[in-house]
Design a protein around this motif. Structure first.
Motif, PDB file in Angstrom:
ATOM      1  N   ALA A  11       0.829  -1.209   0.000  1.00  0.00           N
ATOM      2  CA  ALA A  11       0.000   0.000   0.000  1.00  0.00           C
ATOM      3  C   ALA A  11       0.860   1.255   0.000  1.00  0.00           C
ATOM      4  O   ALA A  11       0.483   2.283  -0.574  1.00  0.00           O
ATOM      5  CB  ALA A  11      -0.930  -0.006   1.211  1.00  0.00           C
TER       6      ALA A  11
ATOM      7  N   TRP B  60      -5.241  12.376  -0.920  1.00  0.00           N
ATOM      8  CA  TRP B  60      -6.002  11.241  -0.418  1.00  0.00           C
ATOM      9  C   TRP B  60      -6.089  11.312   1.101  1.00  0.00           C
ATOM     10  O   TRP B  60      -5.274  11.942   1.754  1.00  0.00           O
ATOM     11  CB  TRP B  60      -5.366   9.921  -0.856  1.00  0.00           C
ATOM     12  CG  TRP B  60      -3.979   9.676  -0.339  1.00  0.00           C
ATOM     13  CD1 TRP B  60      -2.839  10.330  -0.711  1.00  0.00           C
ATOM     14  CD2 TRP B  60      -3.584   8.717   0.652  1.00  0.00           C
ATOM     15  NE1 TRP B  60      -1.750   9.833  -0.031  1.00  0.00           N
ATOM     16  CE2 TRP B  60      -2.167   8.842   0.811  1.00  0.00           C
ATOM     17  CE3 TRP B  60      -4.257   7.752   1.392  1.00  0.00           C
ATOM     18  CZ2 TRP B  60      -1.442   8.047   1.696  1.00  0.00           C
ATOM     19  CZ3 TRP B  60      -3.534   6.958   2.264  1.00  0.00           C
ATOM     20  CH2 TRP B  60      -2.155   7.111   2.413  1.00  0.00           C
TER      21      TRP B  60
ATOM     22  N   TYR C 203      -6.124   9.386   4.669  1.00  0.00           N
ATOM     23  CA  TYR C 203      -5.676   8.178   5.365  1.00  0.00           C
ATOM     24  C   TYR C 203      -6.650   7.898   6.506  1.00  0.00           C
ATOM     25  O   TYR C 203      -6.703   8.638   7.497  1.00  0.00           O
ATOM     26  CB  TYR C 203      -4.263   8.392   5.892  1.00  0.00           C
ATOM     27  CG  TYR C 203      -3.596   7.179   6.484  1.00  0.00           C
ATOM     28  CD1 TYR C 203      -3.478   5.991   5.776  1.00  0.00           C
ATOM     29  CD2 TYR C 203      -3.028   7.233   7.764  1.00  0.00           C
ATOM     30  CE1 TYR C 203      -2.826   4.885   6.305  1.00  0.00           C
ATOM     31  CE2 TYR C 203      -2.371   6.136   8.303  1.00  0.00           C
ATOM     32  CZ  TYR C 203      -2.283   4.962   7.573  1.00  0.00           C
ATOM     33  OH  TYR C 203      -1.645   3.869   8.112  1.00  0.00           O
TER      34      TYR C 203
ATOM     35  N   LYS D 225     -10.145   2.854   8.213  1.00  0.00           N
ATOM     36  CA  LYS D 225     -10.743   1.778   7.411  1.00  0.00           C
ATOM     37  C   LYS D 225      -9.809   1.278   6.315  1.00  0.00           C
ATOM     38  O   LYS D 225      -9.870   0.109   5.937  1.00  0.00           O
ATOM     39  CB  LYS D 225     -12.060   2.271   6.789  1.00  0.00           C
ATOM     40  CG  LYS D 225     -13.173   2.488   7.800  1.00  0.00           C
ATOM     41  CD  LYS D 225     -14.454   2.916   7.102  1.00  0.00           C
ATOM     42  CE  LYS D 225     -15.580   3.121   8.106  1.00  0.00           C
ATOM     43  NZ  LYS D 225     -16.843   3.539   7.439  1.00  0.00           N
ATOM     44  N   ASN D 226      -8.945   2.172   5.788  1.00  0.00           N
ATOM     45  CA  ASN D 226      -8.076   1.730   4.685  1.00  0.00           C
ATOM     46  C   ASN D 226      -6.665   1.372   5.119  1.00  0.00           C
ATOM     47  O   ASN D 226      -5.803   1.096   4.291  1.00  0.00           O
ATOM     48  CB  ASN D 226      -8.041   2.781   3.560  1.00  0.00           C
ATOM     49  CG  ASN D 226      -7.454   4.120   4.003  1.00  0.00           C
ATOM     50  OD1 ASN D 226      -6.645   4.189   4.922  1.00  0.00           O
ATOM     51  ND2 ASN D 226      -7.847   5.194   3.329  1.00  0.00           N
TER      52      ASN D 226
ATOM     53  N   LYS E  77      -3.798  -0.945   6.093  1.00  0.00           N
ATOM     54  CA  LYS E  77      -3.515  -2.355   5.810  1.00  0.00           C
ATOM     55  C   LYS E  77      -2.748  -3.028   6.940  1.00  0.00           C
ATOM     56  O   LYS E  77      -2.787  -4.251   7.079  1.00  0.00           O
ATOM     57  CB  LYS E  77      -2.716  -2.471   4.513  1.00  0.00           C
ATOM     58  CG  LYS E  77      -3.369  -1.811   3.300  1.00  0.00           C
ATOM     59  CD  LYS E  77      -4.739  -2.398   3.000  1.00  0.00           C
ATOM     60  CE  LYS E  77      -5.338  -1.750   1.765  1.00  0.00           C
ATOM     61  NZ  LYS E  77      -6.729  -2.227   1.508  1.00  0.00           N
TER      62      LYS E  77
ATOM     63  N   ASN F 207      -3.018  -0.485  -5.966  1.00  0.00           N
ATOM     64  CA  ASN F 207      -3.638  -0.055  -4.721  1.00  0.00           C
ATOM     65  C   ASN F 207      -5.086   0.387  -4.928  1.00  0.00           C
ATOM     66  O   ASN F 207      -5.472   0.796  -6.029  1.00  0.00           O
ATOM     67  CB  ASN F 207      -2.828   1.069  -4.081  1.00  0.00           C
ATOM     68  CG  ASN F 207      -1.521   0.560  -3.500  1.00  0.00           C
ATOM     69  OD1 ASN F 207      -1.475  -0.518  -2.910  1.00  0.00           O
ATOM     70  ND2 ASN F 207      -0.461   1.330  -3.665  1.00  0.00           N
ATOM     71  N   ASP F 208      -5.843   0.322  -3.855  1.00  0.00           N
ATOM     72  CA  ASP F 208      -7.253   0.740  -3.894  1.00  0.00           C
ATOM     73  C   ASP F 208      -7.367   2.212  -4.269  1.00  0.00           C
ATOM     74  O   ASP F 208      -6.545   3.016  -3.855  1.00  0.00           O
ATOM     75  CB  ASP F 208      -7.909   0.490  -2.534  1.00  0.00           C
ATOM     76  CG  ASP F 208      -7.861  -0.986  -2.134  1.00  0.00           C
ATOM     77  OD1 ASP F 208      -7.784  -1.825  -3.047  1.00  0.00           O
ATOM     78  OD2 ASP F 208      -7.867  -1.266  -0.922  1.00  0.00           O
TER      79      ASP F 208
END
Length: 429
Positions: free
Chosen positions: A84, A391, A393, A396-397, A399, A428-429
């Motif tokens: 990630a 983005w 952080y 929930k995301n 890793k 990556n998502d």
């Protein structure tokens, strides 16, 4: 698998295409073509606005927690966090349970990553149980695959041990990494010693504790070099996670004298100061501690002029039971693999190319690893990223298995999009 990268800006000072926007075709793990426009059919195509590509990023300082502390992190979640964060390679510290001090322990870590997209390089402990008293069998560990030697979170407090380690590692040209801290000066310390620690009523960790150890190590290194003349230019002593203005200056002066040394800083040291601890957020409890604004400015200058060679995550997962406590009872450490690039991108004041060098070329040189190049015919070990993407952080995301980060719910700039290594790709998502 065939992979096509469309219109990516190449950031690699070792590449003939450095700074150019090109298409890149990867076939069975090899870069087979770099051109203005490639129309070949691929199993996977990556395209987008403002995409950049560099050699795969490598992190020189990661606490794996596995074996022994799997409730905080295991090798699977560690790998997920590294992917990630855009890292294709990570270097793990030996402070697990048991300590990485046997050939079997080295093999455990190396074998895990054999078929993974991530390469994991273990370091070997210098002293048994990282206690600073008796040597491990470093030559055996080196032959088993240890990429460097360190007691990790523990300082080599014994001067004779450090000197003999330099002498012992010289014939095999292996790197000694030491975290500089005079332990007798930091007992019960919770944060940087200064006005803020006095106001908050907490025992301080003085800058002098770090600087004194650097002075000692440099003096021992001078003695070692004087009695072991060599033409080698490789660093043989590496200072991990320096944090003070004077530390930077000491290392700058030593480099000017030609001493074979190097150093790194943790990315999060560029963001926070001791003033940020007024709400007693244990996610800000790190060692070395967050210091002053003048220290941050000195770290930024050290990065810019080359005194500081590498930026690391100092990824140190801690579970709720270790962090959801009163500040003086909580463990040190934050997770950083997923945010290192973004944090450094936001706060280092470096150009993208210089920042990437401190995540790719410099650490590989220090660790005596092959230099990754973006040229036709080379193996594809790549990180694709957007240095301008914003983005958030969120918990929930994340890793990593642990969630001890001061960057949760914060907007960051600069994001890893994908990594390619060993003929595999992770997006990556």
């Amino acid at each position: 698998m065939n992979i096509l990268l469309k219109s990516v800006t190449i950031i690699d000072s070792n590449s003939t295409f450095n700074g150019q926007k090109k298409d890149i075709f990867v076939e069975n793990g090899i870069i087979t073509e770099i051109a203005d426009n490639i129309s070949k059919v691929a199993n996977q195509t990556i395209s987008g606005e403002n995409l950049h590509v560099s050699a795969g990023w490598i992190d020189m300082r990661v606490s794996p927690k596995d074996p022994g502390y799997e409730s905080k992190e295991d090798l699977n979640t560690l790998t997920n966090a590294a992917m990630a964060g855009g890292f294709t390679e990570i270097v793990t510290l030996p402070n697990s349970k048991p300590v990485v001090q046997t050939k079997e322990a080295i093999a455990y870590i190396k074998n895990f990553s054999l078929n993974k997209i991530i390469n994991i390089y273990p370091t070997g402990a210098i002293t048994k149980n990282c206690e600073g008293k008796d040597f491990t069998e470093m030559l055996d560990l080196f032959q088993a695959g240890a990429v460097a030697f360190t007691d990790g979170d523990h300082t080599l407090w014994n001067a004779d041990i450090l000197l003999k380690t330099l002498q012992y590692l010289a014939p095999i040209d292996a790197l000694l990494m030491n975290r500089p801290e005079e332990p007798s000066m930091t007992i019960f310390g919770q944060m940087h010693e200064g006005i803020e620690s006095t106001l908050l009523g907490m025992k301080g960790i003085p800058s002098t504790a770090e600087e004194l150890m650097i002075m000692r190590d440099l003096k021992l290194l001078e003695y070692f070099v004087g009695s072991n003349p060599t033409d080698k230019m490789n660093s043989c002593l590496h200072f991990s996670t320096i944090s003070t203005k004077q530390s930077v200056e000491l290392i700058r002066q030593a480099k000017a004298k030609g001493l074979p040394i190097s150093c790194d800083i943790a990315a999060h040291q560029l963001v926070f100061t001791d003033k940020d601890l007024h709400n007693f957020d244990t996610n800000l409890k790190v060692n070395p501690p967050f210091r002053s604004q003048s220290d941050i400015e000195a770290l930024q200058k050290g990065l810019s002029d080359g005194t500081i060679d590498v930026i690391v995550s100092d990824h140190n997962p801690q579970d709720e039971e270790s962090k959801n406590l009163e500040f003086d009872m909580a463990d040190f450490g934050i997770i950083g693999l997923e945010t290192t690039f973004s944090v450094a991108n936001n706060s280092s004041k470096l150009s993208t190319e210089t920042l990437i060098e401190k995540l790719t070329i410099n650490p590989r040189k220090l660790l005596r690893l092959p230099i990754v190049k973006i040229n036709e015919g080379e193996k594809a070990n790549l990180t694709i990223f957007d240095p301008t993407q914003k983005w958030e952080y969120t918990s929930k995301n994340i890793k990593s298995k642990s969630k001890n980060s001061p960057f949760i719910e914060k907007t960051l700039i600069g994001k890893s999009i994908a990594i390619i290594n060993k003929g595999q790709i992770h997006i990556n998502d």
